[in-house]
Write a protein that holds these residues in place. Structure first.
Motif, mmCIF file in Angstrom:
data_model
loop_
_atom_site.group_PDB
_atom_site.id
_atom_site.type_symbol
_atom_site.label_atom_id
_atom_site.label_comp_id
_atom_site.label_asym_id
_atom_site.label_seq_id
_atom_site.Cartn_x
_atom_site.Cartn_y
_atom_site.Cartn_z
ATOM 1 N N ASP A 1 0.809 -1.217 0.000
ATOM 2 C CA ASP A 1 0.000 0.000 0.000
ATOM 3 C C ASP A 1 0.847 1.273 0.000
ATOM 4 O OD1 ASP A 1 0.888 -0.643 2.549
ATOM 5 O OD2 ASP A 1 -0.918 0.077 3.555
ATOM 6 N N ASP A 2 2.105 1.164 -0.409
ATOM 7 C CA ASP A 2 2.990 2.324 -0.502
ATOM 8 C C ASP A 2 2.546 3.179 -1.687
ATOM 9 O OD1 ASP A 2 5.081 4.165 -0.713
ATOM 10 O OD2 ASP A 2 6.637 2.674 -0.319
ATOM 11 N N THR A 3 2.210 4.427 -1.434
ATOM 12 C CA THR A 3 1.805 5.327 -2.513
ATOM 13 C C THR A 3 2.895 6.340 -2.845
ATOM 14 O OG1 THR A 3 0.716 6.798 -0.929
ATOM 15 C CG2 THR A 3 -0.651 5.105 -1.991
ATOM 16 N N PHE A 4 4.019 6.284 -2.137
ATOM 17 C CA PHE A 4 5.144 7.187 -2.420
ATOM 18 C C PHE A 4 6.109 6.531 -3.402
ATOM 19 C CE2 PHE A 4 9.282 9.136 -1.210
ATOM 20 C CZ PHE A 4 9.013 10.404 -1.694
ATOM 21 N N VAL A 5 6.611 5.361 -3.039
ATOM 22 C CA VAL A 5 7.418 4.552 -3.964
ATOM 23 C C VAL A 5 6.586 3.302 -4.231
ATOM 24 C CG1 VAL A 5 9.564 3.301 -4.339
ATOM 25 C CG2 VAL A 5 9.598 5.428 -3.037
ATOM 26 N N LEU A 6 6.003 3.246 -5.389
ATOM 27 C CA LEU A 6 5.101 2.137 -5.702
ATOM 28 C C LEU A 6 5.836 0.803 -5.641
ATOM 29 C CD1 LEU A 6 3.107 3.731 -8.667
ATOM 30 C CD2 LEU A 6 2.532 3.695 -6.229
ATOM 31 N N PRO A 7 5.158 -0.258 -5.194
ATOM 32 C CA PRO A 7 5.800 -1.570 -5.038
ATOM 33 C C PRO A 7 6.448 -2.099 -6.314
ATOM 34 C CG PRO A 7 3.636 -1.562 -4.013
ATOM 35 C CD PRO A 7 3.769 -0.262 -4.737
ATOM 36 N N GLN A 8 5.992 -1.663 -7.467
ATOM 37 C CA GLN A 8 6.579 -2.134 -8.728
ATOM 38 C C GLN A 8 8.057 -1.763 -8.841
ATOM 39 O OE1 GLN A 8 4.960 -4.196 -10.887
ATOM 40 N NE2 GLN A 8 6.999 -4.431 -11.768
ATOM 41 N N HIS A 9 8.465 -0.669 -8.194
ATOM 42 C CA HIS A 9 9.880 -0.285 -8.210
ATOM 43 C C HIS A 9 10.738 -1.396 -7.589
ATOM 44 C CE1 HIS A 9 9.699 4.084 -9.343
ATOM 45 N NE2 HIS A 9 8.427 3.883 -9.009
ATOM 46 N N ALA A 10 10.317 -1.881 -6.426
ATOM 47 C CA ALA A 10 11.067 -2.946 -5.751
ATOM 48 C C ALA A 10 11.091 -4.209 -6.603
ATOM 49 C CB ALA A 10 10.480 -3.240 -4.376
#
Length: 145
Positions: free
Chosen positions: A87-96
């Motif tokens: 639920d991270d809206t700052f650095v979206l999980p797709q980055h990881a």
């Protein structure tokens, strides 16, 4: 976490990295933040990002478009444990996920709830501690041989 990726791509002395909510590049972060807030055409975002880039170049002396953990990740060789809050809206999980997929060494990825700055679940903290301890023990054992 993204700074650790940049370092891991150059430093073969690192035993392991735990990478919580890393970003793949700064331009994507800016674009993600704007598109989540207001629906605007990509060309408007590009103009705004370019204005910020020019300002950073003049004031800080570096080009934000050259901060590219996604390009560095493939050169990393140490084991990496990636993590992202679903639920991270700052650095979206797709980055990881993208960085995990590009990582040049052994890798694993974990997901949990809690947002970007939220407290991490106990199970993840325990797993990260075990991961680091195992990698450091392995490294210390290799030096004795």
């Amino acid at each position: 976490a993204s700074t650790a990726i940049l370092r891991a791509s150059k430093d073969r002395c690192l035993s392991a990295c735990v990478l919580d909510s890393p970003f793949r590049d700064l331009r994507s972060i800016a674009t993600d933040m704007v598109t989540q807030s207001v629906p605007v055409p990509q060309w408007v975002i590009d103009i705004g990002v370019e204005a910020v880039r020019t300002e950073v170049l003049s004031r800080a002396g570096f080009d934000p478009d050259e901060v590219l953990p996604i390009r560095s990740a493939r050169r990393a060789r140490c084991p990496g444990l990636f993590a992202a809050a679903s639920d991270d809206t700052f650095v979206l999980p797709q980055h990881a996920q993208d960085l995990h997929d590009a990582w040049g060494g052994h890798r694993a990825i974990r997901s949990f709830e809690g947002g970007h700055n939220g407290e991490r679940p106990e199970w993840f903290l325990d797993e990260a501690a075990r991961f680091l301890a195992l990698q450091l023990q392995h490294e210390a054992g290799g030096r004795k041989a």
